[in-house]
Write an enzyme that holds these catalytic residues in place. Structure first.
Site, PDB file in Angstrom:
ATOM      1  N   LYS A 224      58.638 -42.065  81.933  1.00 21.54           N
ATOM      2  CA  LYS A 224      57.262 -42.318  82.394  1.00 21.54           C
ATOM      3  C   LYS A 224      57.198 -42.764  83.846  1.00 21.54           C
ATOM      4  O   LYS A 224      58.187 -43.120  84.456  1.00 21.54           O
ATOM      5  CB  LYS A 224      56.580 -43.296  81.439  1.00 21.54           C
ATOM      6  N   ARG A 263      60.967 -43.963  71.442  1.00 26.17           N
ATOM      7  CA  ARG A 263      60.638 -42.531  71.453  1.00 26.17           C
ATOM      8  C   ARG A 263      61.115 -41.944  72.777  1.00 26.17           C
ATOM      9  O   ARG A 263      60.651 -42.369  73.835  1.00 26.17           O
ATOM     10  CB  ARG A 263      59.116 -42.381  71.305  1.00 26.17           C
TER      11      ARG A 263
END
Ligand code: PMM
Length: 285
Positions: A224, A263
């Site tokens: 991210k 995840r």
């Protein structure tokens, strides 16, 4: 960290460590792996590879949620997701479906998905909570303030951790009132969703405050933007696919702080990271 402290999810195995959820985005445009697994055969093969590398669960999604993304059409999402879920489930893989649509969740569960991962926590589609309640499968409630198209404008907080906890608590109450069993809930702070880089770091640093919500915690930091910010040299963040070592570092930190699962797109390093975290916990007992 014992399983009791990390929490258990009714309907899923008890791993003796933080679980690893591998990601497959069956999309042409996800921010980190868009276009790579767009074909069903390639996506199923990718899922099996992720399991071989150490994934406990494989999360299959057909809609990009990168900042600025517009929504995919429902039929197209079904066409992308359902065959991949079916293919992986038929090979014995524990499949999670990443969708904001009740119809996609319902059809994915019908072909073998064991978990519904809704980044909107049931807010995007009013039919989601009743469908998940009827299917009686585990449900990820993620912190969400609106669709990706303009979510960055909602990244305004006085105290991000306190506000995310309060908003997640409200969603947990709503989905339980809607019929989903509390023992089936997993919570997720939604790193990068209506969050700036500093917000993501605060949420990771104060993970114990999220754990106080009393349900297992999923952390999805993989590739991210906040990792790009941390790694940026002279103002240029490395591209998403060069953030996997940083992702594995977050996996170790999250696992040591008691996350139930992480995840990730690249599984191997995270599978090692959660095993190291377990060994350190074991040595500290
Ligand atoms: N992030 C993305 C997609 N699905 N699901 C959960 N539960 N939590 C997340 O933070 C999350 C998610 C966006 O990342 P990707 O499209 O690159 O996989």
């Amino acid at each position: 960290m014992s399983t009791r402290e990390r929490g258990t999810v009714h309907g899923l195995p008890d791993w003796d460590r933080c679980a690893v959820m591998g990601v497959i985005n069956v999309t042409p445009d996800s921010f980190s792996d868009g276009g790579r697994w767009f074909d069903t055969t390639a996506a199923v093969k990718r899922g099996l590879d992720l399991v071989a590398e150490g994934a406990d669960l494989v999360d299959v999604g057909g809609e990009s949620t990168r900042p600025g993304a517009s929504r995919v059409d429902e039929d197209e999402e079904l066409r992308r997701v359902v065959p991949v879920v079916r293919g992986l489930a038929s090979e014995g893989v524990a499949v999670s479906v990443d969708t904001m649509r009740a119809s996609v969740a319902e059809q994915a569960v019908a072909v073998g998905a064991v978990l519904v991962n809704d980044v909107s926590g049931g807010l995007a589609d009013p039919a989601m909570v009743p469908v998940v309640a009827a299917c009686d499968v585990p449900f990820v409630v993620m912190h969400w303030r609106g669709f990706s198209e303009d979510m960055n404008s909602r990244a305004v907080y006085a105290d991000v951790v306190a506000e995310v906890v309060a908003e997640l608590r409200a969603r947990m109450d709503a989905v339980v009132a809607g019929g989903i069993s509390p023992e089936r809930l997993i919570i997720d702070p939604g790193l990068g969703f209506a969050k700036q880089a500093g917000h993501d770091l605060d949420l990771l640093a104060r993970q114990t405050e999220l754990r106080a919500l009393g349900r297992p915690l999923l952390i999805a930091a993989s590739r991210k933007r906040f990792l790009g910010h941390i790694l940026a040299a002279e103002g240029s963040p490395p591209p998403a696919r060069e953030r996997d070592a940083a992702t594995a570092a977050v996996s170790a930190i999250a696992a040591l702080q008691g996350a139930w699962a992480v995840r990730v797109h690249e599984v191997r390093a995270t599978a090692d990271a959660v095993r190291v975290a377990r060994a350190v916990e074991g040595a500290a007992l």
